[in-house]
Design a protein around this motif. Structure first.
Motif, PDB file in Angstrom:
ATOM      1  N   PRO A 100       0.810  -1.224   0.000  1.00  0.00           N
ATOM      2  CA  PRO A 100       0.000   0.000   0.000  1.00  0.00           C
ATOM      3  C   PRO A 100       0.840   1.269   0.000  1.00  0.00           C
ATOM      4  CG  PRO A 100      -0.879  -1.594   1.569  1.00  0.00           C
ATOM      5  CD  PRO A 100       0.451  -2.116   1.135  1.00  0.00           C
ATOM      6  N   ILE A 101       2.016   1.238   0.648  1.00  0.00           N
ATOM      7  CA  ILE A 101       2.875   2.415   0.683  1.00  0.00           C
ATOM      8  C   ILE A 101       3.482   2.661  -0.689  1.00  0.00           C
ATOM      9  CG2 ILE A 101       4.965   3.398   1.699  1.00  0.00           C
ATOM     10  CD1 ILE A 101       4.329   1.920   4.249  1.00  0.00           C
ATOM     11  N   VAL A 102       3.899   1.587  -1.354  1.00  0.00           N
ATOM     12  CA  VAL A 102       4.467   1.723  -2.699  1.00  0.00           C
ATOM     13  C   VAL A 102       3.425   2.295  -3.658  1.00  0.00           C
ATOM     14  CG1 VAL A 102       5.405   0.458  -4.667  1.00  0.00           C
ATOM     15  CG2 VAL A 102       6.152  -0.108  -2.354  1.00  0.00           C
ATOM     16  N   LEU A 103       2.212   1.797  -3.580  1.00  0.00           N
ATOM     17  CA  LEU A 103       1.149   2.300  -4.455  1.00  0.00           C
ATOM     18  C   LEU A 103       0.851   3.769  -4.173  1.00  0.00           C
ATOM     19  CD1 LEU A 103      -1.255  -0.784  -4.362  1.00  0.00           C
ATOM     20  CD2 LEU A 103       0.323  -0.124  -6.186  1.00  0.00           C
ATOM     21  N   GLU A 104       0.898   4.147  -2.902  1.00  0.00           N
ATOM     22  CA  GLU A 104       0.697   5.544  -2.534  1.00  0.00           C
ATOM     23  C   GLU A 104       1.823   6.415  -3.091  1.00  0.00           C
ATOM     24  OE1 GLU A 104      -0.671   9.080  -1.107  1.00  0.00           O
ATOM     25  OE2 GLU A 104      -1.753   7.164  -1.207  1.00  0.00           O
ATOM     26  N   ALA A 105       3.049   5.899  -3.034  1.00  0.00           N
ATOM     27  CA  ALA A 105       4.192   6.653  -3.543  1.00  0.00           C
ATOM     28  C   ALA A 105       4.072   6.898  -5.042  1.00  0.00           C
ATOM     29  CB  ALA A 105       5.484   5.906  -3.239  1.00  0.00           C
ATOM     30  N   MET A 106       3.498   5.940  -5.770  1.00  0.00           N
ATOM     31  CA  MET A 106       3.362   6.073  -7.222  1.00  0.00           C
ATOM     32  C   MET A 106       2.212   6.980  -7.632  1.00  0.00           C
ATOM     33  SD  MET A 106       3.982   2.197  -8.564  1.00  0.00           S
ATOM     34  CE  MET A 106       3.671   2.707 -10.257  1.00  0.00           C
ATOM     35  N   ARG A 166      10.526  12.938  -0.865  1.00  0.00           N
ATOM     36  CA  ARG A 166       9.755  12.656   0.348  1.00  0.00           C
ATOM     37  C   ARG A 166      10.130  11.271   0.856  1.00  0.00           C
ATOM     38  NH1 ARG A 166       3.666  11.245  -1.935  1.00  0.00           N
ATOM     39  NH2 ARG A 166       4.358  10.120  -3.793  1.00  0.00           N
ATOM     40  N   ILE A 167       9.786  11.025   2.120  1.00  0.00           N
ATOM     41  CA  ILE A 167      10.002   9.726   2.763  1.00  0.00           C
ATOM     42  C   ILE A 167       8.655   9.213   3.227  1.00  0.00           C
ATOM     43  CG2 ILE A 167      11.135   8.477   4.627  1.00  0.00           C
ATOM     44  CD1 ILE A 167      13.227  10.700   4.713  1.00  0.00           C
ATOM     45  N   LEU A 168       8.344   7.981   2.894  1.00  0.00           N
ATOM     46  CA  LEU A 168       7.104   7.354   3.346  1.00  0.00           C
ATOM     47  C   LEU A 168       7.477   6.180   4.248  1.00  0.00           C
ATOM     48  CD1 LEU A 168       6.829   8.085   0.047  1.00  0.00           C
ATOM     49  CD2 LEU A 168       4.460   7.494   0.559  1.00  0.00           C
ATOM     50  N   THR A 169       6.762   6.033   5.343  1.00  0.00           N
ATOM     51  CA  THR A 169       7.049   4.961   6.275  1.00  0.00           C
ATOM     52  C   THR A 169       5.773   4.570   7.007  1.00  0.00           C
ATOM     53  OG1 THR A 169       8.510   4.271   8.106  1.00  0.00           O
ATOM     54  CG2 THR A 169       7.658   6.518   8.163  1.00  0.00           C
ATOM     55  N   PHE A 209      10.639   4.319   2.775  1.00  0.00           N
ATOM     56  CA  PHE A 209      10.625   4.368   1.316  1.00  0.00           C
ATOM     57  C   PHE A 209      10.982   5.794   0.893  1.00  0.00           C
ATOM     58  CE2 PHE A 209       8.064   0.808   2.498  1.00  0.00           C
ATOM     59  CZ  PHE A 209       8.329  -0.154   1.532  1.00  0.00           C
ATOM     60  N   TYR A 210      12.011   5.901   0.061  1.00  0.00           N
ATOM     61  CA  TYR A 210      12.537   7.194  -0.365  1.00  0.00           C
ATOM     62  C   TYR A 210      12.136   7.429  -1.816  1.00  0.00           C
ATOM     63  CZ  TYR A 210      15.348   6.255   3.780  1.00  0.00           C
ATOM     64  OH  TYR A 210      15.760   5.957   5.055  1.00  0.00           O
ATOM     65  N   ASP A 211      11.369   8.497  -2.036  1.00  0.00           N
ATOM     66  CA  ASP A 211      10.910   8.893  -3.361  1.00  0.00           C
ATOM     67  C   ASP A 211      11.983   9.785  -3.981  1.00  0.00           C
ATOM     68  OD1 ASP A 211       9.712  10.054  -5.553  1.00  0.00           O
ATOM     69  OD2 ASP A 211       7.902  10.666  -4.507  1.00  0.00           O
ATOM     70  N   LEU A 212      12.712   9.262  -4.956  1.00  0.00           N
ATOM     71  CA  LEU A 212      13.849   9.961  -5.550  1.00  0.00           C
ATOM     72  C   LEU A 212      13.578  10.296  -7.006  1.00  0.00           C
ATOM     73  CD1 LEU A 212      16.655   7.591  -4.212  1.00  0.00           C
ATOM     74  CD2 LEU A 212      15.868   9.706  -3.156  1.00  0.00           C
ATOM     75  N   LEU A 254      12.180   4.587  -6.545  1.00  0.00           N
ATOM     76  CA  LEU A 254      11.694   4.355  -5.189  1.00  0.00           C
ATOM     77  C   LEU A 254      12.624   3.369  -4.498  1.00  0.00           C
ATOM     78  CD1 LEU A 254       9.382   5.068  -3.215  1.00  0.00           C
ATOM     79  CD2 LEU A 254       8.280   2.943  -3.925  1.00  0.00           C
ATOM     80  N   VAL A 255      13.332   3.857  -3.502  1.00  0.00           N
ATOM     81  CA  VAL A 255      14.247   3.033  -2.714  1.00  0.00           C
ATOM     82  C   VAL A 255      13.578   2.714  -1.383  1.00  0.00           C
ATOM     83  CG1 VAL A 255      16.448   2.987  -1.478  1.00  0.00           C
ATOM     84  CG2 VAL A 255      16.333   3.942  -3.796  1.00  0.00           C
ATOM     85  N   GLY A 256      13.406   1.434  -1.096  1.00  0.00           N
ATOM     86  CA  GLY A 256      12.837   1.014   0.181  1.00  0.00           C
ATOM     87  C   GLY A 256      13.888   0.277   0.985  1.00  0.00           C
ATOM     88  N   GLU A 257      14.125   0.715   2.212  1.00  0.00           N
ATOM     89  CA  GLU A 257      15.175   0.115   3.028  1.00  0.00           C
ATOM     90  C   GLU A 257      14.735  -0.055   4.485  1.00  0.00           C
ATOM     91  OE1 GLU A 257      18.003  -1.231   2.437  1.00  0.00           O
ATOM     92  OE2 GLU A 257      18.189  -0.773   0.296  1.00  0.00           O
TER      93      GLU A 257
END
Length: 358
Positions: free
Chosen positions: A168-174, A336-339, A349-352, A288-291
């Protein structure tokens, strides 16, 4: 010699002596207080839970084949299986009534989807590594040569947790980025791309992974979910864009989830170099980098997460401040950063995007 006190009892013509060893009592109390009994019990319970899941016992209990007469132990060594069921009763996982077994509330929680995925991550995927700590420590074995983690279980169990907490976070980021085709680097079992397709009928993508078994699992998952016409998966090196199949270069968005931190073993510059390589891949609307963001405390298995990274010679995952410092050294900028706010393993998740030219 030990200083014994004895008490004798007579019954049925047999004398019984109970010998009281004061030093032995103290030593046994110390063992109990050490916490070692709980550690031993946890090890064995985890192994048994995985076994009864893999062999189908848990599914049979859940679907009503929960007695020997109903086929609960079909195809199994009945002597061992019956005693394992008894063991799980003792551990409070199962209850038995009129020869039928049922999961207790504790058993339902222990064998839920997320707990079993977390257990499988450590015992199945990293068990081959943690079982060789001594050899890795002394140099008798080298990770990647003599010892390897199990790629299939790793992909499977990571996908379970990812689907629940991170998709859900990845979809929100997109959302709002105008990207409909993504490239997932180190795609594992393909769960992220499949979920994206199921959530957006206009979405398509491609995934690459070094593990052939992971790619095969991803292809099968796409087929089973009816989205194979929109997804393709390849065995390829995520860190070598010049070797990627042509389909990879058609993507507008690039996902790099849980894979870049391993380069920290070679220092920050190694991570910077990889990110600049991705920045140079033309046509990307978003990277999108997720770590993971462990705090290296003893909560939520962070200490265990730290351990498996040490043993596999991966770079140690960093916090968001370290990542932001790295991004500043690249040709990318973090928008932005999503977590997740509360639940799930700690992850950022870093939106680059490519940095604007001066």
């Amino acid at each position: 010699m030990a200083d014994y006190e004895s008490a004798g009892y007579m019954g049925s013509g047999v004398e019984m002596l109970e010998l009281h060893d004061g030093k032995g009592v103290v030593t046994w109390e110390e063992f109990q207080l050490s916490g070692m009994p709980e550690i031993i019990g946890s090890i064995h319970l985890g192994q048994v839970l995985l076994a009864v899941s893999e062999c189908g016992i848990l599914d049979r209990i859940r679907t009503g084949r929960n007695s020997v007469k109903a086929g609960l132990l079909e195809g199994l060594n009945s002597r061992i299986a019956e005693n394992l069921l008894r063991y799980l009763e003792v551990r409070g996982v199962l209850s038995q009534w009129e020869e039928e077994y049922r999961l207790t509330r504790k058993g339902e929680l222990l064998t839920g989807e997320i707990p079993m995925a977390r257990l499988g991550f450590y015992l199945e995927a990293y068990g081959p590594v943690t079982g060789k700590v001594g050899d890795l420590l002394t140099g008798r074995a080298t990770y990647g040569v003599d010892v390897k983690r199990a790629g299939g279980p790793l992909s499977k169990h990571c996908a379970t947790v990812f689907a629940r907490y991170y998709t859900p976070i990845v979809l929100e980021a997109m959302r709002g980025r105008g990207a409909t085709r993504a490239l997932d680097l180190g795609c594992g079992g393909g769960q992220l791309l499949v979920d994206a397709c199921l959530n957006d009928p206009g979405f398509s993508g491609v995934g690459i992974d070094l593990a052939p078994e992971a790619v095969a699992a991803a292809q099968d998952l796409a087929r089973r979910n009816g989205v194979a016409d929109r997804l393709s998966f390849f065995v390829a090196d995520a860190f070598a864009p010049h070797t990627w199949p042509d389909a990879c270069h058609e993507a507008e968005t690039l996902f790099a989830i849980g894979m870049l931190h391993e380069h920290f073993r070679d220092g920050e510059q190694a991570v910077v170099d990889v990110l600049n390589t991705y920045a140079d891949v033309s046509g990307r609307k978003m990277l999108l980098v997720g770590e993971p963001e462990p705090r290296y405390d003893d909560r939520e298995n962070d200490s265990d997460f730290f351990l498996v990274h040490v043993l596999t010679d991966q770079g140690i995952p960093q916090d968001r401040h370290s990542w932001l410092r790295v991004f500043e050294q690249t040709r990318l900028e973090c928008r932005r950063i999503l977590t997740p706010a509360v639940a799930g393993p700690r992850m950022c998740f870093y939106d680059l995007a490519p940095a604007a030219e001066d």
